[in-house]
Write a protein that holds these residues in place. Structure first.
Motif, PDB file in Angstrom:
ATOM      1  N   GLY A 164      43.318 -30.920  14.270  1.00  0.00           N
ATOM      2  CA  GLY A 164      43.172 -30.073  12.893  1.00  0.00           C
ATOM      3  C   GLY A 164      41.842 -29.773  12.895  1.00  0.00           C
ATOM      4  N   TYR A 165      40.896 -30.658  13.113  1.00  0.00           N
ATOM      5  CA  TYR A 165      39.232 -30.382  12.807  1.00  0.00           C
ATOM      6  C   TYR A 165      38.875 -29.297  13.778  1.00  0.00           C
ATOM      7  N   ILE A 166      38.963 -29.437  15.011  1.00  0.00           N
ATOM      8  CA  ILE A 166      38.671 -28.350  16.113  1.00  0.00           C
ATOM      9  C   ILE A 166      39.296 -27.168  16.212  1.00  0.00           C
ATOM     10  N   GLY A 167      40.743 -27.295  15.597  1.00  0.00           N
ATOM     11  CA  GLY A 167      41.613 -25.928  15.541  1.00  0.00           C
ATOM     12  C   GLY A 167      41.194 -25.118  14.429  1.00  0.00           C
ATOM     13  N   SER A 168      40.818 -25.644  13.379  1.00  0.00           N
ATOM     14  CA  SER A 168      40.445 -24.865  12.267  1.00  0.00           C
ATOM     15  C   SER A 168      39.317 -24.131  12.434  1.00  0.00           C
ATOM     16  N   CYS A 169      38.389 -24.439  13.319  1.00  0.00           N
ATOM     17  CA  CYS A 169      37.396 -23.731  13.818  1.00  0.00           C
ATOM     18  C   CYS A 169      37.580 -22.368  14.122  1.00  0.00           C
ATOM     19  N   ILE A 170      38.539 -22.308  14.685  1.00  0.00           N
ATOM     20  CA  ILE A 170      38.912 -20.556  15.202  1.00  0.00           C
ATOM     21  C   ILE A 170      39.007 -19.718  14.172  1.00  0.00           C
ATOM     22  N   PRO A 171      39.920 -19.997  13.048  1.00  0.00           N
ATOM     23  CA  PRO A 171      40.002 -18.925  12.016  1.00  0.00           C
ATOM     24  C   PRO A 171      38.707 -18.866  11.234  1.00  0.00           C
ATOM     25  N   PHE A 172      38.016 -20.165  11.089  1.00  0.00           N
ATOM     26  CA  PHE A 172      36.887 -20.071  10.423  1.00  0.00           C
ATOM     27  C   PHE A 172      35.896 -19.389  11.001  1.00  0.00           C
ATOM     28  N   LEU A 173      35.529 -19.262  12.343  1.00  0.00           N
ATOM     29  CA  LEU A 173      34.445 -18.610  12.868  1.00  0.00           C
ATOM     30  C   LEU A 173      34.791 -17.166  12.882  1.00  0.00           C
ATOM     31  N   VAL A 174      36.130 -16.746  12.877  1.00  0.00           N
ATOM     32  CA  VAL A 174      36.440 -15.136  12.648  1.00  0.00           C
ATOM     33  C   VAL A 174      36.062 -15.064  11.256  1.00  0.00           C
ATOM     34  N   SER A 175      36.278 -15.877  10.401  1.00  0.00           N
ATOM     35  CA  SER A 175      36.003 -15.684   8.849  1.00  0.00           C
ATOM     36  C   SER A 175      34.532 -15.560   8.771  1.00  0.00           C
ATOM     37  N   LEU A 176      33.477 -16.428   9.537  1.00  0.00           N
ATOM     38  CA  LEU A 176      32.368 -16.509   9.121  1.00  0.00           C
ATOM     39  C   LEU A 176      31.596 -15.251   9.603  1.00  0.00           C
ATOM     40  N   GLY A 177      32.010 -14.929  11.107  1.00  0.00           N
ATOM     41  CA  GLY A 177      31.653 -13.560  11.684  1.00  0.00           C
ATOM     42  C   GLY A 177      31.954 -12.434  10.561  1.00  0.00           C
ATOM     43  N   LEU A 178      32.995 -12.396  10.247  1.00  0.00           N
ATOM     44  CA  LEU A 178      33.268 -11.269   9.009  1.00  0.00           C
ATOM     45  C   LEU A 178      32.435 -11.126   7.761  1.00  0.00           C
ATOM     46  N   ILE A 179      32.056 -12.196   7.185  1.00  0.00           N
ATOM     47  CA  ILE A 179      31.503 -12.398   6.051  1.00  0.00           C
ATOM     48  C   ILE A 179      29.809 -12.190   6.371  1.00  0.00           C
ATOM     49  N   LEU A 180      29.205 -12.801   7.427  1.00  0.00           N
ATOM     50  CA  LEU A 180      27.990 -12.741   7.920  1.00  0.00           C
ATOM     51  C   LEU A 180      27.474 -11.331   8.083  1.00  0.00           C
ATOM     52  N   GLY A 181      28.678 -10.649   9.061  1.00  0.00           N
ATOM     53  CA  GLY A 181      28.300  -9.430   9.466  1.00  0.00           C
ATOM     54  C   GLY A 181      28.857  -8.341   8.735  1.00  0.00           C
ATOM     55  N   TYR A 182      29.453  -8.435   7.675  1.00  0.00           N
ATOM     56  CA  TYR A 182      30.107  -7.316   6.913  1.00  0.00           C
ATOM     57  C   TYR A 182      29.321  -5.990   7.174  1.00  0.00           C
ATOM     58  N   GLU A 183      28.271  -5.836   6.742  1.00  0.00           N
ATOM     59  CA  GLU A 183      27.211  -4.599   6.880  1.00  0.00           C
ATOM     60  C   GLU A 183      27.441  -4.152   8.140  1.00  0.00           C
ATOM     61  N   SER A 184      27.450  -4.872   9.087  1.00  0.00           N
ATOM     62  CA  SER A 184      27.279  -4.156  10.680  1.00  0.00           C
ATOM     63  C   SER A 184      28.403  -3.430  10.861  1.00  0.00           C
ATOM     64  N   ILE A 185      29.467  -4.212  10.395  1.00  0.00           N
ATOM     65  CA  ILE A 185      30.876  -3.501  10.680  1.00  0.00           C
ATOM     66  C   ILE A 185      31.125  -2.329   9.780  1.00  0.00           C
ATOM     67  N   GLY A 186      30.491  -2.155   8.593  1.00  0.00           N
ATOM     68  CA  GLY A 186      30.583  -1.277   7.797  1.00  0.00           C
ATOM     69  C   GLY A 186      31.624  -1.489   6.743  1.00  0.00           C
ATOM     70  N   ILE A 187      31.959  -2.467   6.310  1.00  0.00           N
ATOM     71  CA  ILE A 187      32.725  -2.883   5.115  1.00  0.00           C
ATOM     72  C   ILE A 187      32.143  -3.847   3.941  1.00  0.00           C
ATOM     73  N   SER A 188      32.661  -3.768   2.857  1.00  0.00           N
ATOM     74  CA  SER A 188      32.119  -4.569   1.850  1.00  0.00           C
ATOM     75  C   SER A 188      32.264  -6.095   1.854  1.00  0.00           C
ATOM     76  N   LEU A 189      31.419  -6.684   1.157  1.00  0.00           N
ATOM     77  CA  LEU A 189      31.767  -8.350   1.278  1.00  0.00           C
ATOM     78  C   LEU A 189      32.905  -9.025   0.614  1.00  0.00           C
ATOM     79  N   SER A 190      33.386  -8.232  -0.189  1.00  0.00           N
ATOM     80  CA  SER A 190      34.743  -8.396  -0.841  1.00  0.00           C
ATOM     81  C   SER A 190      35.869  -8.023  -0.110  1.00  0.00           C
ATOM     82  N   ALA A 191      35.807  -6.962   1.010  1.00  0.00           N
ATOM     83  CA  ALA A 191      36.676  -6.649   1.946  1.00  0.00           C
ATOM     84  C   ALA A 191      36.794  -7.751   2.858  1.00  0.00           C
ATOM     85  N   ALA A 192      35.512  -7.944   3.440  1.00  0.00           N
ATOM     86  CA  ALA A 192      35.430  -8.892   4.537  1.00  0.00           C
ATOM     87  C   ALA A 192      36.128 -10.128   4.028  1.00  0.00           C
ATOM     88  N   MET A 193      35.871 -10.637   2.774  1.00  0.00           N
ATOM     89  CA  MET A 193      36.678 -12.032   2.454  1.00  0.00           C
ATOM     90  C   MET A 193      38.046 -11.878   2.171  1.00  0.00           C
TER      91      MET A 193
END
Length: 445
Positions: free
Chosen positions: A181-210
């Protein structure tokens, strides 16, 4: 004649050697069979991979996002921490009240899987609903609903342990659930972290990334649940009666009266109430606590990712140790370690100290939860697993309610988040002393 005698003895020796080898191989194969996970055990573990995504999100990104909502509304940092703690407390209190009744109902033949399905659906739908643009107070309300669904699903999931495996494998399967559970949960977490930390480079707002992150985690949770949902069959149950709900209440009250006769179960639950308080409170409040101290957001998120990575091998190590050492002794070691962690957290005010805290939490977090769950599953009647795990959940969720509420309240009264954490060390010490009494009682039995 002598040669024939020697030949005869040699042949007899070979036969005996083959027989011994056959017995050894048979014993080895039986041992491997006991160690190897069945398909159903793997599917049960897979659900931990799914629901742990919710746990990690609640421990990391959601409190920070909520903090940004409250800051925009002019709410202070200390009040924001307190409100988050109160919301976590309310959700756990609700589950503590309804959990035992639902658990008792789930022991009825054919009821465990449907009620489990409803709980998962409520939790995942609530998580997805947080993606909508809503004010901070409504956000808290939806969060409470999602957390009630998540926590309720764990009552039935934990109670399924008796159905999916054998008593001698419970420590192993329970620990594997937390580890993967610990290691598997890192997969969606890393996707989420990438979206939230890099939302500007993707061209979306922070709320959209969230919002996208919340849908990713909800989808992951549902996807990982499907195999268990399709393959699970209730092995232990009570026969269906005419008035299921009314009789569930009757069985629950009967079990609460009867539990006094189970001295081992009673003292374990009392100890569990105190020591698991700190574990759940640290999980729920870690990021909110770090944010209230003004620590860097990215550092907090990466530190808690470290917790997941460290927790994976450590949970597996404790699963192996449980084959060599008594489970109750390992639980005591974990409680003592958490006491030291809570004391260290009292003076925490630097980023590197939070990283140290995250590392040591990872070492013992999965172990104390997994071993407590399997230890309890082994000492309760299997045909009453639902109702007993409902009572187990009262102790766990009741403690979590007390811990998060006290941390928030003391932080608000004193204006110091550090003093709020001090109460956790006391809870660990009390839990340890009671658990020692329970363990000594068992040894003397």
């Amino acid at each position: 004649m002598a040669d024939r005698g020697i030949m005869k003895k040699t042949e007899t020796g070979k036969k005996e050697s083959k027989k011994r080898n056959g017995e050894e191989n048979g014993s080895k194969n039986a041992s491997e069979k006991r160690t190897k996970l069945t398909k159903l055990e793997k599917y049960w573990i897979l659900y931990d991979v799914g629901n742990s995504a919710f746990t990690l999100l609640v421990a990391t990104i959601l409190p920070i996002y909520f903090n940004s909502l409250t800051m925009a509304a002019g709410v202070s940092e200390v009040d924001s921490l307190a409100y988050w703690g109160y919301a976590a407390s309310i959700s756990t209190l609700i589950v503590a009240c309804i959990g035992p009744v639902l658990g008792t109902m789930a022991d009825t033949k054919g009821w465990k899987r449907p009620i489990f399905t409803v709980a998962v659906a409520v939790g995942a739908a609530g998580l997805a609903a947080l993606s909508f643009h809503i004010p901070w107070n409504l956000f808290l309300l939806v969060f409470v609903i999602a957390k009630v669904g998540y926590s309720s699903s764990l009552i039935f999931y934990d109670a399924m342990l008796s159905d999916v495996t054998e008593p001698e494998k419970m420590d192993q399967v329970s620990s594997y659930g937390y580890a993967w559970g610990y290691i598997g949960s890192c997969i969606p977490f890393l996707v989420s972290l990438g979206l939230i930390l890099g939302y500007e480079s993707i061209g979306i707002s922070l709320s959209a990334a969230m919002g996208i992150s919340l849908w990713v985690n909800a989808g992951w949770w549902i996807l990982m649940t499907i195999p268990l949902w399709m393959q699970y069959h209730q092995k232990y149950y009570v026969e269906k009666r005419e008035h299921v709900v009314r009789e569930s209440f009757e069985r629950l009250f009967s079990s609460l009266k009867e539990i006094r006769r189970y001295r081992k179960i009673f003292w374990f639950l009392l100890a569990f109430f105190f020591y698991i308080d700190g574990v759940y409170t640290i999980i729920d409040m870690a990021t909110a606590y770090g944010s209230s101290l003004g620590l860097q957001t990215e550092g907090l998120l990466l530190a808690l990712l470290l917790t997941q990575v460290v927790a994976f091998p450590c949970a597996l190590i404790f699963a192996r140790l449980a084959k060599q050492y008594p489970t109750d002794r390992l639980i005591q070691i974990c409680i003592l370690a958490y006491t030291a962690i809570a004391v260290f957290a009292i003076q925490l005010d630097k980023q590197w100290e939070f990283w140290v805290l995250a590392f040591f939490v990872g070492m013992f977090q999965g172990a104390v939860q997994a071993l407590s769950r399997s230890y309890f599953a082994k000492i309760i009647p299997p045909n009453k697993s639902g109702e007993f795990f409902g009572i187990f959940d009262i102790c766990g969720k009741g403690a979590a309610f007390l811990g998060t509420a006290l941390v928030g309240l003391i932080a608000q009264i004193t204006g110091s988040p550090n003093l709020g954490v001090a109460v956790l060390a006391v809870m660990f010490v009390v839990g340890y002393l009671i658990f020692r009494k329970a363990a000594a009682m068992e040894e003397a039995k």
